[in-house]
Structures are given as structure tokens and as C-alpha cells.
Write an enzyme that holds these catalytic residues in place. Structure first.
Site, mmCIF file in Angstrom:
data_model
loop_
_atom_site.group_PDB
_atom_site.id
_atom_site.type_symbol
_atom_site.label_atom_id
_atom_site.label_comp_id
_atom_site.label_asym_id
_atom_site.label_seq_id
_atom_site.Cartn_x
_atom_site.Cartn_y
_atom_site.Cartn_z
ATOM 1 N N SER A 30 29.387 38.941 36.318
ATOM 2 C CA SER A 30 30.558 38.386 35.523
ATOM 3 C C SER A 30 30.645 38.433 37.156
ATOM 4 C CB SER A 30 31.796 39.434 35.203
ATOM 5 O OG SER A 30 32.268 38.961 34.950
ATOM 6 N N ASP B 258 35.643 32.261 35.173
ATOM 7 C CA ASP B 258 34.650 33.324 36.461
ATOM 8 C C ASP B 258 33.815 32.905 35.652
ATOM 9 O OD1 ASP B 258 34.265 34.543 33.780
ATOM 10 O OD2 ASP B 258 34.743 36.292 34.833
ATOM 11 N N ASP C 175 30.816 34.346 34.112
ATOM 12 C CA ASP C 175 30.501 34.635 32.709
ATOM 13 C C ASP C 175 31.552 34.160 31.847
ATOM 14 O OD1 ASP C 175 31.921 36.660 33.109
ATOM 15 O OD2 ASP C 175 30.981 37.779 31.515
ATOM 16 N N ASP D 296 34.729 34.998 30.928
ATOM 17 C CA ASP D 296 35.446 35.650 30.506
ATOM 18 C C ASP D 296 36.941 36.021 30.810
ATOM 19 O OD1 ASP D 296 34.356 37.310 32.168
ATOM 20 O OD2 ASP D 296 34.282 38.953 30.368
#
Length: 444
Positions: free
Chosen positions: A101, A240, A242, A244
Site C-alpha cells: 500500500s 497511494d 496501490d 485505494d
């Protein structure tokens, strides 16, 4: 029953340090494959972000799944929410995301989605961990899982994102700076906004395997703020690594955080009679969000910190909208997990329908000043239950009345207790927070 590997958001850590190693990933792929294959032939989809270690772990997971007799669909670099969506689209038994992430490139992690595109239930995670204790075996050669790459994954997801807003939404005339954090949205997000008619300025959209989240993206918006002002853009969008999380920047270069974005989306959904129930925030959601929603007669509840808990609360109440200050925004009527691109489109929809700028829309929520002090613990103590602390909290809460709130929250990762106070007067709030932090220190 305690889990050994799975945390609140999958398995995460530093690359090369157990359990984030190739041999562990091989065994994890096999164990997950064996669990999902219990009900017959299984198919699992794998996607990843742009960090360099993703290729190594993708290969290890693929090998383990194949050894368990599970077919594999490889997506390559794709946002986490895209993997949730495509897990359902391809009727897979599960989806696997290789990502840490918003963490730096030297970290990585694994999280799973169920066939519904939601986080795995606890019983499945326990079953995978139990399978990890078994000796690894390989099915007969004729039963090995087959792997293939999905060549049109990006195009499928781009069309899905565009489909979450009505076909009449035109972004023509809008100048948008899009910060992809050198992460998984680099080949997705700019195309979504560009295909809807916006003029797009791309930022941090050239991943090299180690520059993911480096001084860019939703966790570091300074670069985006400067570009928005210098280019005279209408707004900025920061995702960000990834994809999400979402933080936006208004035309003045001021950040618009998850609480403010959640408020904007909630008000627009209420205006269109599309808001089912209310809104779920977390213990850290700004008091101004709670007050603003209360004035609009929109119910609001707080979940534990973490998008997993927000989603659980939404599902139990059958509500549509929730999120965190950090930018995890869940539009549950559109997708089964937090999605930065989808959330940004809902904000742009609100701007188009109201004719108001992002700055004006966010100003409708009066964000409360907040002070937080971390008090370090020398040993594990339930600080909140100490009589002196309870008395101090009660006293400060009585003084604040409906003008603010108090939160004592132990850190989940460090020996700290976070002392936080919010209210309508910044100086007063800071003074109260210092007062309470001192009581906590003395009580310890």
C-alpha cells in the site's frame, strides 16, 4: 484464535525478512490453493503494485498455486480495488494482491479478496494458516494449475471506473493534476480522467520499482500542491501506491482529506436521495465531520481505525458510504472495497452537478482543530481504566460539552497511548490536550 501471519490488512513486512520471503510466498500460495481447491477446481487472480519485489513474489505464489492444482490469472501491476473488481468479474474463487500500500518500496505484503471482492473471512484465513503447517506436496502433472496473463485488465477496469458515474458527466474544461505515487494506478488513473474530457497533468506516473510513494502520492501531497498552483489547475488528485487511498488538493493548493471528501460525497448523495442510511467513519474522524453530518440530519457512527472495520460496519448496517481521514473511502454501492479513483469521480460528479469548486464544497464542513500527543509507555498498561485518567477525561469532556471530543487510543504498533482532543478553539484544544497528557504521564 490468534493468527500467526494475517493482520488486519493481510500479511506485511520488510522484503527478505520473514515472512516476506520467496519461500514463504511459495508455501502460502500452495496453502491457499489447497484451501480453495477443497470444493473442486479453483481459479485465483493475482495482481500487484509497482515495487520491484512484486515480480519475485508473483512467481513464487504462481508456483505454489499451480502445485496445489489451482489455475492462475496474472494481471500485472493493477490497483488493489481493480483486483477486487476483477476477482468478481472473472468468477474467481479468490484474488491476491501483492502490495504494501502506502509503505516504502522495501516493504511488501499480501492480502486476499474473497470471490465477492471483500476481505477474507476469519475462518478462511485460519484454514490457510493451518495448511501452512502441512508438508508441501504437488498434484499429479496432469492436474497442475495453468497460468495465463490477462491482457485487457487495465482497459476493463478503466471502463468500470467510468461506469460508476452517469454517462453525461463531462470533465471538459477542467484541468486536473493527477499524482499516481509511481504506483499501481500509473497507467489507469490518467486515462480515466482524460477519457472523461479533462486536461490531465501527470505526476509520479513513471514507476521504476523503488520510487513508489517516495515524496509523492496520498501520503505526501506537497509536490501536488505546488503543481496545482503553478499550473493553475482546478484541482489535484493524489492516490497511494496501490490506489485505494485518495487525498485531493483544491485550486488554492490546500489539501482536502478523507473526512472532507467523505462529507462532500455524502451531501451529494443525500441531495440525490441516494444515501442509504448514514455514514461510517472511525475513531479518528474529525469532529467537524460528525457535526456537519448531524446538521444535515445524516446518521454517523464510528468504527475502529482500519478500512476493514469500516466495511464491516457498513455491511452490518447495509449502508453505502464510509471512510477514514487517511483517504480510504468506500462507496459500497459501487465497489466492494476502498477505491481512490471511484471516490474521486464521485467528488467530481458533485462539482459538476452543483457548479461549485472543490474549495467551496469542502468549506461547507467546518474542520475542527485537533491536537494529539503521544505518551510513551514503559510497560503495557490499560491507561484508559486508571481512575485518575478516567476522572480527567470526564472533567475535560464536561468542559468541552458539544464543542469537541476526547480520545485516548493505544497504538497498535508502538508502546504509546495517543491523547487526542478536538474542539472549536485551537488554543484551548492544545491546552486541554497538554493537561490530559500530563495526567496520563503522572498516572503511569
Amino acid at each position: 484464535m490468534t493468527k500467526r501471519y494475517f493482520g488486519t490488512d493481510g500479511i506485511r513486512g520488510k522484503v527478505g525478512t520473514a515472512p516476506i520471503t520467496p519461500d514463504f510466498m511459495l508455501k502460502l500460495g500452495w496453502a491457499a490453493g489447497k484451501v480453495f481447491a477443497r470444493e473442486g477446481r479453483s481459479k485465483i487472480i493475482i495482481g500487484k503494485d509497482t515495487r520491484i519485489s512484486g515480480y519475485m513474489f508473483e512467481s513464487a505464489l504462481e508456483a505454489g498455486l499451480s502445485a496445489a492444482g489451482v489455475d492462475v490469472l496474472l494481471l500485472g501491476p493493477m490497483p488493489t480495488p481493480a483486483i477486487a473488481y476483477l476477482t468478481r468479474t472473472f468468477r474467481c474463487n479468490a484474488g491476491i494482491v501483492i502490495s504494501a500500500s502506502h509503505n516504502p518500496y522495501y516493504d511488501n505484503g499480501i492480502k486476499f479478496f474473497s470471490e465477492q471482492g471483500t476481505k477474507l473471512p476469519d475462518d478462511i484465513e485460519h484454514a490457510i494458516e493451518a495448511q501452512m503447517d502441512m508438508a508441501m506436496t504437488t498434484v499429479e502433472a496432469a492436474e497442475l494449475g495453468k497460468a495465463r496473463r490477462v491482457e485487457d485488465a487495465a482497459g476493463r477496469y478503466i471502463e468500470f471506473c467510468k461506469g460508476t458515474v452517469s454517462g453525461d458527466l463531462q470533465l471538459k474544461g477542467l484541468k486536473i493534476a493527477v499524482d499516481c505515487a509511481n504506483g499501481a494506478t500509473y497507467h489507469i488513473a490518467p486515462k480515466v480522467f482524460r477519457e472523461l474530457g479533462a486536461e490531465v497533468i501527470e505526476i509520479a506516473s513513471s514507476p521504476d520499482g523503488i520510487n513508489i510513494n517516495e515524496n509523492c502520492g496520498a501520503t505526501s501531497t506537497r509536490l501536488l500542491e505546488k503543481v496545482v498552483v503553478a499550473e493553475k489547475a482546478d484541482l489535484g488528485i493524489a492516490l497511494d501506491g496501490d490506489g485505494d487511498r485518495l487525498i485531493m488538493v483544491d485550486h488554492k493548493g490546500a489539501p482536502v482529506d478523507g473526512d472532507e471528501l467523505l462529507f462532500i460525497i455524502a451531501m451529494e448523495m443525500q441531495r440525490k436521495n441516494q444515501l442509504k442510511g448514514g455514514v461510517v467513519g472511525t475513531l479518528m474522524s474529525n469532529f467537524g465531520l460528525e457535526q456537519g453530518l448531524k446538521q444535515a440530519e445524516i446518521p454517523f457512527v464510528r468504527a475502529q481505525v482500519g478500512d476493514r472495520y469500516v466495511m464491516t460496519e457498513l455491511a452490518e448496517r447495509e449502508w453505502f458510504l464510509g471512510g477514514e481521514s487517511s483517504g480510504h473511502l468506500i462507496c459500497r454501492h459501487l465497489i466492494s472495497t476502498g477505491d481512490g479513483i471511484v471516490a474521486a469521480l464521485q467528488v467530481l460528479r458533485a462539482m459538476a452537478d452543483t457548479g461549485a469548486s472543490l474549495h467551496v464544497l469542502k468549506s461547507a464542513m467546518g474542520k475542527m482543530p485537533q491536537t494529539m500527543i503521544n505518551v510513551r509507555l514503559s510497560e503495557k498498561v490499560d491507561v484508559i481504566s486508571l481512575p485518575a485518567v478516567q476522572a480527567a477525561v470526564a472533567d475535560i469532556e464536561s468542559r468541552l460539552g458539544d464543542r469537541g471530543r476526547v480520545l485516548l487510543r493505544p497504538s497498535g504498533t508502538e508502546p504509546l497511548v495517543r491523547v487526542m482532543i478536538e474542539g472549536d478553539d485551537a488554543v484551548w484544544v492544545e491546552s486541554l490536550c497538554k493537561e490530559l497528557a500530563e495526567v496520563v504521564k503522572q498516572a503511569l
